[in-house]
Structure formats: C-alpha cells, structure tokens
Write a protein that holds these residues in place. Structure first.
Motif, PDB file in Angstrom:
ATOM      1  N   ALA A  32      -3.295  36.354  -7.034  1.00  0.00           N
ATOM      2  CA  ALA A  32      -2.799  37.350  -7.985  1.00  0.00           C
ATOM      3  C   ALA A  32      -3.771  38.510  -8.147  1.00  0.00           C
ATOM      4  CB  ALA A  32      -2.541  36.693  -9.337  1.00  0.00           C
ATOM      5  N   ALA A  33      -5.068  38.251  -7.928  1.00  0.00           N
ATOM      6  CA  ALA A  33      -6.074  39.293  -8.117  1.00  0.00           C
ATOM      7  C   ALA A  33      -6.489  39.963  -6.816  1.00  0.00           C
ATOM      8  CB  ALA A  33      -7.315  38.686  -8.790  1.00  0.00           C
ATOM      9  N   THR A  34      -5.862  39.605  -5.699  1.00  0.00           N
ATOM     10  CA  THR A  34      -6.258  40.145  -4.391  1.00  0.00           C
ATOM     11  C   THR A  34      -5.153  41.026  -3.833  1.00  0.00           C
ATOM     12  OG1 THR A  34      -7.585  38.164  -3.955  1.00  0.00           O
ATOM     13  CG2 THR A  34      -7.061  39.560  -2.078  1.00  0.00           C
ATOM     14  N   PRO A  35      -5.355  42.350  -3.792  1.00  0.00           N
ATOM     15  CA  PRO A  35      -4.311  43.239  -3.282  1.00  0.00           C
ATOM     16  C   PRO A  35      -4.401  43.522  -1.785  1.00  0.00           C
ATOM     17  CG  PRO A  35      -6.037  44.543  -4.289  1.00  0.00           C
ATOM     18  CD  PRO A  35      -6.465  43.101  -4.414  1.00  0.00           C
ATOM     19  N   ARG A  36      -5.505  43.130  -1.126  1.00  0.00           N
ATOM     20  CA  ARG A  36      -5.705  43.513   0.277  1.00  0.00           C
ATOM     21  C   ARG A  36      -5.021  42.530   1.216  1.00  0.00           C
ATOM     22  NH1 ARG A  36     -11.811  43.616   1.058  1.00  0.00           N
ATOM     23  NH2 ARG A  36     -11.707  41.962  -0.505  1.00  0.00           N
ATOM     24  N   LEU A  37      -4.615  43.049   2.375  1.00  0.00           N
ATOM     25  CA  LEU A  37      -3.855  42.242   3.324  1.00  0.00           C
ATOM     26  C   LEU A  37      -4.726  41.247   4.084  1.00  0.00           C
ATOM     27  CD1 LEU A  37      -1.389  44.860   4.892  1.00  0.00           C
ATOM     28  CD2 LEU A  37      -0.929  43.165   3.117  1.00  0.00           C
ATOM     29  N   LEU A  38      -5.902  41.675   4.537  1.00  0.00           N
ATOM     30  CA  LEU A  38      -6.729  40.796   5.359  1.00  0.00           C
ATOM     31  C   LEU A  38      -7.150  39.509   4.634  1.00  0.00           C
ATOM     32  CD1 LEU A  38      -8.969  43.237   7.446  1.00  0.00           C
ATOM     33  CD2 LEU A  38      -7.061  41.799   8.216  1.00  0.00           C
ATOM     34  N   PRO A  39      -7.608  39.593   3.361  1.00  0.00           N
ATOM     35  CA  PRO A  39      -7.910  38.334   2.676  1.00  0.00           C
ATOM     36  C   PRO A  39      -6.696  37.420   2.539  1.00  0.00           C
ATOM     37  CG  PRO A  39      -8.914  40.174   1.525  1.00  0.00           C
ATOM     38  CD  PRO A  39      -7.998  40.759   2.561  1.00  0.00           C
ATOM     39  N   PHE A 235     -14.106  24.691  -1.290  1.00  0.00           N
ATOM     40  CA  PHE A 235     -12.877  25.469  -1.454  1.00  0.00           C
ATOM     41  C   PHE A 235     -13.151  26.748  -2.233  1.00  0.00           C
ATOM     42  CE2 PHE A 235      -8.807  26.633  -3.255  1.00  0.00           C
ATOM     43  CZ  PHE A 235      -7.917  26.375  -2.240  1.00  0.00           C
ATOM     44  N   GLY A 236     -13.908  26.630  -3.322  1.00  0.00           N
ATOM     45  CA  GLY A 236     -14.241  27.813  -4.111  1.00  0.00           C
ATOM     46  C   GLY A 236     -15.080  28.794  -3.338  1.00  0.00           C
ATOM     47  N   VAL A 237     -16.074  28.296  -2.597  1.00  0.00           N
ATOM     48  CA  VAL A 237     -16.901  29.187  -1.783  1.00  0.00           C
ATOM     49  C   VAL A 237     -16.073  29.886  -0.699  1.00  0.00           C
ATOM     50  CG1 VAL A 237     -18.804  29.230  -0.122  1.00  0.00           C
ATOM     51  CG2 VAL A 237     -19.030  27.918  -2.248  1.00  0.00           C
ATOM     52  N   SER A 238     -15.114  29.161  -0.147  1.00  0.00           N
ATOM     53  CA  SER A 238     -14.257  29.762   0.890  1.00  0.00           C
ATOM     54  C   SER A 238     -13.437  30.906   0.310  1.00  0.00           C
ATOM     55  CB  SER A 238     -13.328  28.699   1.480  1.00  0.00           C
ATOM     56  OG  SER A 238     -14.085  27.672   2.106  1.00  0.00           O
ATOM     57  N   LEU A 239     -12.893  30.715  -0.894  1.00  0.00           N
ATOM     58  CA  LEU A 239     -12.135  31.800  -1.525  1.00  0.00           C
ATOM     59  C   LEU A 239     -12.998  33.028  -1.759  1.00  0.00           C
ATOM     60  CD1 LEU A 239      -9.923  29.974  -4.224  1.00  0.00           C
ATOM     61  CD2 LEU A 239      -9.202  30.890  -2.015  1.00  0.00           C
ATOM     62  N   GLY A 243     -12.681  36.775   0.190  1.00  0.00           N
ATOM     63  CA  GLY A 243     -12.550  38.012  -0.547  1.00  0.00           C
ATOM     64  C   GLY A 243     -13.670  38.999  -0.290  1.00  0.00           C
ATOM     65  N   ALA A 244     -14.894  38.473  -0.030  1.00  0.00           N
ATOM     66  CA  ALA A 244     -16.047  39.348   0.156  1.00  0.00           C
ATOM     67  C   ALA A 244     -16.148  39.877   1.578  1.00  0.00           C
ATOM     68  CB  ALA A 244     -17.324  38.589  -0.211  1.00  0.00           C
ATOM     69  N   VAL A 245     -15.884  39.004   2.562  1.00  0.00           N
ATOM     70  CA  VAL A 245     -16.089  39.388   3.967  1.00  0.00           C
ATOM     71  C   VAL A 245     -14.957  40.256   4.475  1.00  0.00           C
ATOM     72  CG1 VAL A 245     -16.308  38.502   6.317  1.00  0.00           C
ATOM     73  CG2 VAL A 245     -17.480  37.358   4.423  1.00  0.00           C
ATOM     74  N   THR A 246     -13.732  39.874   4.190  1.00  0.00           N
ATOM     75  CA  THR A 246     -12.608  40.618   4.725  1.00  0.00           C
ATOM     76  C   THR A 246     -12.249  41.804   3.845  1.00  0.00           C
ATOM     77  OG1 THR A 246     -11.081  39.102   3.580  1.00  0.00           O
ATOM     78  CG2 THR A 246     -11.622  38.631   5.882  1.00  0.00           C
TER      79      THR A 246
END
Length: 246
Positions: A32-39, A235-239, A243-246
């Motif tokens: 819900a908080a991620t608007p970008r396509l790549l993530p 799982f949390g670190v992956s999220l 979000g940070a890398v992509t």
C-alpha cells in the motif's frame, strides 16, 4: 471460495502460523505504501518463489491467478484510457494515457504479489490452525467464528446451488438475457438464502445439544522458535531491501 490447507507439508509449513500471518500483514502495508513498479515486480517474483517452496499444487495456483486476472482485465481495459499524464498511444481511436497505464500496472503487480503471498503463507494452513493463530493474535473471537463457519459451510452452499441449478435445467430452464432469466435467478438466490437460514438454525440446535458455549477452546498453543523469528526477520529485511535497492 475460501480454501485453506491446499498444499502438502513443506519448509514453510513448519514456520509458526502467527509469524506467517504477520508477514502477510506487513507485506500488505508495504504494498500500500509502495508506488513504484520495480519493487512491486520484485515482490511478485519473490511471492511466486515462496509459493513454489510451499509446494502449492500448480492447478490451485493457476486457478487462483485466473480468478484474479478476470478482475484485472477490467482494470486494464479502463484505467489506461482515463485522462491524466501524457498520451502514449492510440487504440481503436481512444487515447492511452501514461498515468492510467502506470496505475493499472501497479494494481496488477500488487494484486499478483499479495495473492501469491497469501496462497503460500496462509492458504496452506489447516482451518483449525488458522483460527487458533488468529485467536493468539487477539483477533476478536466473533470474527474468528464467522471465518471458521464460512470455511466449513461455503462448500455446502455451493453444492446446494449446483443441485438447484441442475433441477432448473432438468425442467427446461435455459439462461438467456431476458426478464424470465432475471426472475428465475432471483428465485434461486431467495431459495439459497432460505436454505442457508434453515441450515444455520439446524446447525445451531445441534451445537447447543452438544454443549456449545459460543467459543473454540484452544487445546494447542504455539511456541516461537529461533527459526520462526529468523524467518520473520529475513522476510522483513527482504521487504526493506526490495524497497531500497529497486
């Protein structure tokens, strides 16, 4: 239709059900908080990998995705033509706008990611396990009871509908786009509501006769292990990493 316990035991089935539910909740908030396509694309790919690790049967996975894409088709044929942003093309004389197309792609990726994640982490639980996990997470008892009864009896209602439809066809009914079909469909829905109420009363009487006290006693209590905490942390670190890398 609600379906749980759809996969054989796997590595993910050993993870504490409460941790799996919290992971799905965290992913929903993240989407819900991620608007970008790549993530979103990366999360969808990771969710598909988790579904494979969970050993979800291919036919079940395909059926869920087909049901999702039947809805997503409506998004694709409407949003790209909504005015907003630059015109990036024409289709049958209608302009395709960049903002609408991006919104449609985001909705599609988010929907696929969450459905795959739900199938991998939640739908593979047994119904009783899911109910107990929800109770341990302090979900209101009434909501858990509604969910349990829905899981148990939605198939019964579905079978009742099929029997009534077969009886209608045996009497010469053929669905058409006319007033008679609308009237018969209304009669079918009314009959199903009546059947549901009558069945609910019989079930309640049978449960009270068996000393039903309005709650599900929890005989099995979950215990967090180091592996459960490790899974939740990963799982949390992956999220956060996606979000940070992509």
């Amino acid at each position: 239709m609600i379906a749980v316990g759809i996969a054989p035991p796997s590595l993910l089935s050993r993870v504490d059900p409460r941790v799996r539910l919290l992971c799905v909740l965290a992913a929903s908030a993240w989407v819900a908080a991620t608007p970008r396509l790549l993530p979103l694309l990366a999360l969808a790919a990771g969710s598909l990998l988790l579904a494979l690790v969970a050993r979800v049967p291919a036919q079940v996975l395909v059926r869920r995705l087909l049901a999702l894409n039947a809805f997503m088709a409506m998004v694709l044929v409407t949003l790209p033509f909504a005015p907003g942003g630059d015109v990036i093309g024409q289709l049958a004389g209608a302009s395709i706008y960049s903002d609408g197309l991006m919104h449609a792609l985001r909705i599609m990726l988010a929907g696929h990611a969450l459905v795959l994640l739900f199938v991998a982490l939640v739908a593979t639980m047994e119904p009783v396990t899911l109910a107990h996990a929800l109770l341990h997470l302090k979900v209101p008892d009434k909501l858990v009871r509604i969910l349990m009864f829905a899981i148990r009896y939605i198939d019964v209602l579905h079978d009742t509908r099929l029997r009534r439809e077969r009886a209608m066809r045996a009497r010469g009914f053929t669905a058409r786009c006319d007033a008679h079909t609308v009237r018969m469909t209304a009669h079918l829905v009314g009959a199903l509501v009546g059947d549901s109420l009558a069945r609910a009363q019989r079930i309640e009487q049978a449960m009270r006769a068996r000393a039903w006290r309005g709650g599900f006693p929890m005989l099995h209590h979950f215990h967090l292990r180091a592996t459960d905490l490790l899974f939740g942390l990963m799982f949390g670190v992956s999220l956060l990493s996606i979000g940070a890398v992509t």
